[in-house]
Design a protein around this motif. Structure first.
Motif, short mmCIF file in Angstrom:
data_model
loop_
_atom_site.label_atom_id
_atom_site.label_comp_id
_atom_site.label_asym_id
_atom_site.label_seq_id
_atom_site.Cartn_x
_atom_site.Cartn_y
_atom_site.Cartn_z
N MET A 191 28.77 13.53 -7.02
CA MET A 191 30.80 14.24 -6.47
C MET A 191 30.99 14.79 -7.46
SD MET A 191 32.35 12.16 -4.64
CE MET A 191 33.80 11.82 -3.83
N SER A 192 31.81 16.02 -6.62
CA SER A 192 32.63 16.63 -7.48
C SER A 192 33.75 16.88 -8.07
CB SER A 192 32.70 18.39 -6.61
OG SER A 192 33.44 17.45 -5.25
N ASP A 193 34.23 17.31 -8.95
CA ASP A 193 35.09 17.30 -10.20
C ASP A 193 36.24 17.58 -8.92
OD1 ASP A 193 34.07 16.81 -12.21
OD2 ASP A 193 34.04 18.98 -12.64
N ARG A 194 37.51 16.51 -9.40
CA ARG A 194 38.72 16.58 -8.26
C ARG A 194 39.75 17.53 -9.02
NH1 ARG A 194 40.26 11.75 -5.60
NH2 ARG A 194 42.30 12.72 -6.06
N HIS A 195 40.09 18.76 -7.87
CA HIS A 195 40.90 20.12 -7.97
C HIS A 195 41.97 19.29 -7.07
CE1 HIS A 195 37.88 22.51 -10.20
NE2 HIS A 195 37.28 21.38 -9.87
N ASP A 196 42.44 18.69 -7.22
CA ASP A 196 43.97 19.05 -5.81
C ASP A 196 45.01 19.11 -7.40
OD1 ASP A 196 45.18 15.99 -6.68
OD2 ASP A 196 43.16 15.43 -6.55
N LEU A 197 46.01 19.83 -6.60
CA LEU A 197 47.76 19.79 -7.65
C LEU A 197 48.05 18.76 -8.70
CD1 LEU A 197 49.00 22.29 -5.27
CD2 LEU A 197 47.31 22.48 -7.10
N LEU A 198 47.92 17.46 -8.19
CA LEU A 198 48.13 16.49 -8.58
C LEU A 198 47.89 16.09 -10.30
CD1 LEU A 198 49.54 14.15 -5.72
CD2 LEU A 198 51.06 16.18 -7.72
N HIS A 199 46.39 15.90 -10.33
CA HIS A 199 45.59 16.23 -11.02
C HIS A 199 45.31 17.58 -12.00
CE1 HIS A 199 43.87 12.60 -8.70
NE2 HIS A 199 43.35 12.47 -9.66
N GLU A 200 45.62 18.90 -11.11
CA GLU A 200 45.63 20.04 -11.48
C GLU A 200 46.72 19.79 -12.85
OE1 GLU A 200 43.20 22.55 -12.17
OE2 GLU A 200 41.81 20.82 -11.39
N PHE A 201 47.61 19.23 -12.10
CA PHE A 201 49.35 19.46 -13.05
C PHE A 201 50.15 18.49 -12.72
CE2 PHE A 201 48.54 23.38 -10.96
CZ PHE A 201 48.31 24.58 -11.55
N PRO A 202 49.82 17.12 -13.43
CA PRO A 202 50.37 15.82 -13.69
C PRO A 202 51.47 16.45 -14.15
CG PRO A 202 48.87 15.99 -15.24
CD PRO A 202 48.22 17.34 -14.60
N GLU A 203 51.78 17.45 -15.15
CA GLU A 203 53.22 16.80 -15.56
C GLU A 203 54.19 18.31 -14.76
OE1 GLU A 203 50.69 20.38 -16.27
OE2 GLU A 203 50.59 19.32 -16.24
N HIS A 204 53.95 18.31 -13.46
CA HIS A 204 54.93 19.08 -12.38
C HIS A 204 54.83 17.92 -11.16
CE1 HIS A 204 54.88 22.46 -14.86
NE2 HIS A 204 54.19 22.71 -14.60
N ARG A 205 54.39 16.46 -11.42
CA ARG A 205 54.39 16.09 -9.98
C ARG A 205 55.83 15.67 -9.64
NH1 ARG A 205 51.38 11.36 -8.67
NH2 ARG A 205 50.19 12.11 -10.59
#
Length: 80
Positions: free
Chosen positions: A1-15
């Motif tokens: 399984m590949s790593d997650r790169h969705d924006l909510l995981h990439e930038f949780p502080e900007h949710r």
């Protein structure tokens, strides 16, 4: 399984900002959707669900990075 790169995981502080921009900025929403389509396609390639040569996968990863940079710049500009 590949790593997650969705924006909510990439930038949780900007949710909250991501949700706000998706609702109020059509350009951001369109880029957000494109980013996630590209990310999902890369995941399918990495997981061998969708065949792809190395060159295509690398091009898709560069495109995802370009989209992420543009989306991040829009998030930072909305902060100001």
């Amino acid at each position: 399984m590949s790593d997650r790169h969705d924006l909510l995981h990439e930038f949780p502080e900007h949710r909250d900002r991501i949700h706000e921009l998706k609702a109020t900025n059509n350009h951001f929403a369109r880029l957000f959707d494109e980013y996630h389509e590209v990310d999902q396609s890369i995941h399918r390639m990495v997981d061998n669900i969708e065949p792809a040569c190395d060159e295509r996968m690398e091009a898709m990863k560069r495109h995802r990075l370009h989209l992420k940079d543009e989306l991040y710049a829009m998030m930072k500009a909305a902060e100001a």
